[in-house]
Enzyme design. Structure first.
Site, mmCIF file in Angstrom:
data_model
loop_
_atom_site.group_PDB
_atom_site.id
_atom_site.type_symbol
_atom_site.label_atom_id
_atom_site.label_comp_id
_atom_site.label_asym_id
_atom_site.label_seq_id
_atom_site.Cartn_x
_atom_site.Cartn_y
_atom_site.Cartn_z
ATOM 1 N N GLY A 1 0.811 -1.204 0.000
ATOM 2 C CA GLY A 1 0.000 0.000 0.000
ATOM 3 C C GLY A 1 0.845 1.255 0.000
ATOM 4 O O GLY A 1 0.497 2.256 -0.644
ATOM 5 N N THR A 2 1.960 1.220 0.719
ATOM 6 C CA THR A 2 2.861 2.373 0.727
ATOM 7 C C THR A 2 3.399 2.646 -0.671
ATOM 8 O O THR A 2 3.464 3.795 -1.123
ATOM 9 C CB THR A 2 4.021 2.118 1.702
ATOM 10 O OG1 THR A 2 3.507 2.072 3.035
ATOM 11 C CG2 THR A 2 5.073 3.214 1.610
ATOM 12 N N GLN B 1 -7.730 2.153 5.187
ATOM 13 C CA GLN B 1 -8.490 1.779 6.375
ATOM 14 C C GLN B 1 -9.968 1.521 6.107
ATOM 15 O O GLN B 1 -10.638 0.888 6.913
ATOM 16 C CB GLN B 1 -8.363 2.875 7.444
ATOM 17 C CG GLN B 1 -7.005 2.937 8.105
ATOM 18 C CD GLN B 1 -6.662 1.695 8.893
ATOM 19 O OE1 GLN B 1 -7.546 0.982 9.368
ATOM 20 N NE2 GLN B 1 -5.377 1.410 9.032
ATOM 21 N N SER C 1 -4.407 -1.329 0.655
ATOM 22 C CA SER C 1 -3.393 -2.287 1.110
ATOM 23 C C SER C 1 -4.079 -3.540 1.619
ATOM 24 O O SER C 1 -4.908 -3.479 2.530
ATOM 25 C CB SER C 1 -2.541 -1.657 2.218
ATOM 26 O OG SER C 1 -1.444 -2.476 2.540
ATOM 27 N N ALA C 2 -3.717 -4.694 1.049
ATOM 28 C CA ALA C 2 -4.459 -5.928 1.311
ATOM 29 C C ALA C 2 -4.409 -6.365 2.764
ATOM 30 O O ALA C 2 -5.383 -6.920 3.289
ATOM 31 C CB ALA C 2 -3.930 -7.041 0.408
ATOM 32 N N HIS C 3 -3.292 -6.160 3.439
ATOM 33 C CA HIS C 3 -3.208 -6.668 4.814
ATOM 34 C C HIS C 3 -4.104 -5.906 5.778
ATOM 35 O O HIS C 3 -4.309 -6.337 6.909
ATOM 36 C CB HIS C 3 -1.758 -6.668 5.306
ATOM 37 C CG HIS C 3 -1.202 -5.316 5.615
ATOM 38 N ND1 HIS C 3 -0.688 -4.481 4.653
ATOM 39 C CD2 HIS C 3 -1.066 -4.656 6.786
ATOM 40 C CE1 HIS C 3 -0.264 -3.373 5.224
ATOM 41 N NE2 HIS C 3 -0.483 -3.443 6.518
ATOM 42 N N CYS D 1 5.269 7.931 23.906
ATOM 43 C CA CYS D 1 5.987 7.090 24.861
ATOM 44 C C CYS D 1 6.292 5.707 24.294
ATOM 45 O O CYS D 1 7.007 4.929 24.924
ATOM 46 C CB CYS D 1 5.169 6.943 26.139
ATOM 47 S SG CYS D 1 4.676 8.499 26.876
#
Length: 460
Positions: free
Chosen positions: A69-70, A177, A194-196, A320
């Site tokens: 996807g990136t 998303q 993005s498939a995942h 954090c």
């Protein structure tokens, strides 16, 4: 062990597993070859493209598969900007885009381009008017995510797309998303996924470019995937990605309704069960499976470890949990509390019992972390001992500067001031957020010899 981080990567859908195994036997050959094995691989690739295009809402010849996807985002941004370089080099993005979009924007600036970031409100949403104001005659491309990956807020894509269309500017939508839940509305020009994120295998992205959009692929020419994604296609993974997208879409209506009830339960009960907590993101216009909240006086990394020990896998946008000790750019843009941040994103099949167990263990986990840090907020009134105090928090990291502020504010009278000197970037976000949550007045930040001074006036 309940896995509640589907926004990072959804568990492999059973349909994806079945399709992947079958395609490993049938789709291993080169789809560009004319012999029998190549033709069989080509049929699988074409069928997967048609399936994915139907789910996206575009023509099959408008969609290509990428290695991630990136990569789809980077190819889409670079190709659209290059295709419209004669118009200008101005790029418009929202302040809460995924890092892949922002990194592409930074690369564009390094090559001499310009960028405008559209701000968001406290829920994480852009306003269409903000995009209308950002568009210029030299704007080559605008980008807007369909829904935010950290807080779940759904963006007004259709309205922004209409404004961009009227201005003659293509709109790229990062739909990573939201694709599992339905098609992206509006007249967008480019779209990535993005498939995942929807239960497909990792290593498969998709890029859709509408016909008529000026697009110039960058890098060495390649004959595969319309020249937009060089290299040999991973056909088994592509087949599994398309099959799982169709499967999750078939289940999306019922599953969204069911998960929204569970997320609403988390949103309501966290605010009641945990003191000093802020539930962030839009209350209504949001993804059905995701909720994010931040806890005062809590180290986010320690809290995630405690929840992991209790059997729950969640994630965080808290500084954090980062080696950079800088707050999430999303939380920073929203102006909300970043310390003690927890993102819960439920995968399909999550049960009410699993959610109830999380709600059972969460209050004790938060209280335990606060106790470890010596950060239980003082409740016993103390006599003020000064009109103003300066607290040296140099070298302290979140949430210690805020803990120090909470202790010190009771030592000044109502109307008195406390100044916290900190060299932690997170203080710039979390001290104003603390003031908003606790009902005190934030007076601003001022230069200090080392670090920055943050001044607060006690109001009650």
């Amino acid at each position: 062990m309940p896995y509640f981080d589907a926004a990072s990567a959804a568990p492999l859908h059973p349909v994806a597993r079945q399709a992947l195994l079958a395609a490993l036997d049938e789709g291993w050959a080169d789809p560009a070859r004319l012999y029998r094995e190549g033709r069989r691989a080509r049929l699988l690739l074409d069928a997967a493209r048609e399936t994915a295009a139907e789910a996206v809402g575009c023509r099959p010849d408008e969609l290509v598969f990428t290695p991630s996807g990136t990569r789809a985002v980077h190819v889409g941004v670079e190709g659209a900007l290059a295709g419209r370089r004669r118009v200008g080099g101005h790029l418009v993005v929202s302040a809460v885009e995924h890092s892949s979009v922002l990194h592409a924007a930074e690369a564009h600036e390094s090559r001499g381009g310009t960028r405008t970031e559209v701000p968001v409100d406290r829920s994480g949403a852009v306003s269409p008017a903000g995009y209308a104001e950002a568009l210029r005659p030299d704007t080559a491309l605008a980008c807007l995510q369909s829904a935010n990956h950290e807080v779940g807020t759904v963006q007004p894509v259709a309205e922004v797309a209409e404004l961009c269309r009227a201005a003659g500017v293509p709109l790229l939508v990062d739909a990573a998303q939201s694709l599992a839940w339905g098609q992206v509305p509006g007249e967008w020009s480019l779209l990535t996924g993005s498939a995942h994120k929807w239960g497909g295998p990792p290593g498969v992205g998709l890029l859709a470019v509408r016909k008529g959009v000026r697009f110039a692929p960058q890098g060495p020419a390649d004959e595969r995937e319309s020249g937009r994604a060089p290299g040999f296609e991973n056909i088994p993974a592509v087949v599994a990605a398309a099959a799982s997208l169709r499967a999750v879409r078939a289940e999306a209506g019922a599953e969204a309704a069911r998960l929204r009830v569970l997320v609403d339960r988390i949103r309501r009960r966290v605010a009641r069960l945990v003191p000093d907590v802020e539930v962030v993101g839009a209350a209504d216009r949001r993804l059905p499976h995701l909720v994010t909240f931040s806890c005062l006086y809590v180290d986010g990394e320690t809290l995630l470890h405690e929840l992991d020990r209790a059997g729950f896998s969640v994630s965080s946008g808290s500084s954090c949990t980062s080696s950079t000790l800088t707050p999430s750019h999303v939380l920073k843009a929203m102006g909300v509390l970043s310390e003690g941040n927890v993102r819960v994103s439920l995968p399909p099949g999550t049960t009410a019992e699993e959610v109830n167990r999380l709600l059972d263990v969460l209050p004790a986990a938060v209280a335990g972390v606060r106790e470890q840090l010596g950060a239980v907020p003082p409740v016993t009134p103390v006599a003020p001992d000064a009109e103003s105090l300066e607290i040296d928090a140099l070298g302290e990291r979140c949430p210690q500067p805020v803990i120090s502020l909470a202790r010190a504010v009771l030592r000044v009278p109502v109307g008195g001031t406390v100044t916290v000197v900190s060299d932690d970037e997170v203080a710039r976000l979390d001290i104003p957020a603390w003031c908003a949550m606790r009902g005190h007045e934030y007076l601003g930040e001022f230069p200090a010899h080392v670090g920055t001074s943050y001044r607060v006036r006690r109001l009650h």
